[in-house]
Design an enzyme around this catalytic site. Sequence first.
Site, short mmCIF file in Angstrom:
data_model
loop_
_atom_site.label_atom_id
_atom_site.label_comp_id
_atom_site.label_asym_id
_atom_site.label_seq_id
_atom_site.Cartn_x
_atom_site.Cartn_y
_atom_site.Cartn_z
N HIS A 91 0.84 -1.20 0.00
CA HIS A 91 0.00 0.00 0.00
C HIS A 91 0.88 1.26 0.00
O HIS A 91 0.65 2.19 -0.78
CB HIS A 91 -0.94 -0.01 1.20
CG HIS A 91 -1.62 1.30 1.42
ND1 HIS A 91 -2.61 1.77 0.56
CD2 HIS A 91 -1.45 2.26 2.36
CE1 HIS A 91 -3.01 2.95 0.99
NE2 HIS A 91 -2.32 3.28 2.07
N HIS A 116 0.87 4.66 -2.52
CA HIS A 116 1.32 6.04 -2.32
C HIS A 116 2.53 6.42 -3.18
O HIS A 116 2.62 7.54 -3.67
CB HIS A 116 1.64 6.30 -0.84
CG HIS A 116 0.42 6.37 0.02
ND1 HIS A 116 -0.48 7.41 -0.05
CD2 HIS A 116 -0.06 5.52 0.96
CE1 HIS A 116 -1.46 7.21 0.81
NE2 HIS A 116 -1.24 6.06 1.44
N SER A 131 -3.97 0.25 -4.29
CA SER A 131 -3.06 -0.82 -3.82
C SER A 131 -3.82 -2.12 -3.58
O SER A 131 -3.24 -3.10 -3.15
CB SER A 131 -2.34 -0.40 -2.53
OG SER A 131 -3.26 -0.20 -1.47
N1 NLE Z 1 -6.86 -1.99 1.78
C1 NLE Z 1 -5.58 -1.53 1.29
C2 NLE Z 1 -4.94 -2.63 0.39
O1 NLE Z 1 -5.40 -3.76 0.39
O2 NLE Z 1 -3.96 -2.34 -0.28
C3 NLE Z 1 -4.62 -1.18 2.43
C4 NLE Z 1 -5.16 -0.20 3.45
C5 NLE Z 1 -5.21 1.21 3.00
C6 NLE Z 1 -5.55 2.20 4.05
FE FE2 Z 2 -2.31 5.21 3.06
#
Ligand code: NLE
Ligand code: FE2
Length: 294
Positions: free
Chosen positions: A162, A167, A227
């Site tokens: 993530h 990001h 992500s």
């Molecule tokens: N749910 C996201 C993912 O699976 O990449 C991560 C948490 C984002 C706050």
């Molecule tokens: Fe984040």
Amino acid sequence: MFDEGQCFAPIVEDAHGNVSVQLGSEHPGFADAEYRSRRDRLASLASSWEPGGPCPIADYTAEEDEVWRVVCEALETRHRAYASGVFLEGKEMLHLPVDRVPQLDEVSDLLAPLTGFRYQPAAGLVPLREFYGALADKHFWGTQYIRHHSVPLYTPEPDVLHEVVGHGNTLAHPRYAALYESAGRAARRVESEEALEFVSKVFWFTLEFGVHHEGGELRAYGAGILSSPGEIEEFRGMEIRPLDLIDMGTHDYDITKYQDVLYAGDSFAHVEDVVGAFWDSCDDDSIGKLKETA
Ligand code: NLE
Ligand code: FE2
């Protein structure tokens, strides 16, 4: 990222800098003792970091590299189909490795000539003001552990996939970077916890879970959707509301599930105009007035 407002897994650090965490039962690694101790070990790396110094090196295993590879592969076509054009430009510029987990410093070095953002290692929970405030200095707190291999398509907490795929690809683009910096300056400007929470919720519904219209379609520009190969398939079916600062700043959310309410800008530029301008000018008074009309 991981901040107090969204934290469901508080960390405990002993005198030697060893970190342990009580995962919630909704976490796919909850019942896997080996995963939990590995996650704690990677989280503990952050304890040895000194501000301004290099990020500790994580010795990723072949199995962890494989999780990275599987998720990157699943995201490749989905990004092309559902991601904001600005995100795709950032991804093209950053050019992350797809077959192994990169080190945070390696990603920072790729970001250096693009926007100058740098990662700092986070063990997990970073207090709201510290997390967001760091953005004003182009510093991004990132976790180093990776999601459980049994559910690569979605994890209920920020992990290195993530932080870096979500990001990193955004921090690579000057238009996104300017928004992150504005959020950081806003977090430093506001004084009350209530105003800070409002700023962080606007961040959640934009840079984490924002969507915008583009060429007659809805596309995701938020790192949390970008992500997760699972969530990116589903966001178009959620309740899509217009971009509204008051609604975003006061709406409660659950970090552990797909977001069922999303806010759509007319375009990325519309988000920059509304949200960027809000972060650039907000203070305790102006946020107090917005909350009164909620
Ligand atoms: N749910 C996201 C993912 O699976 O990449 C991560 C948490 C984002 C706050
Ligand atoms: Fe984040």
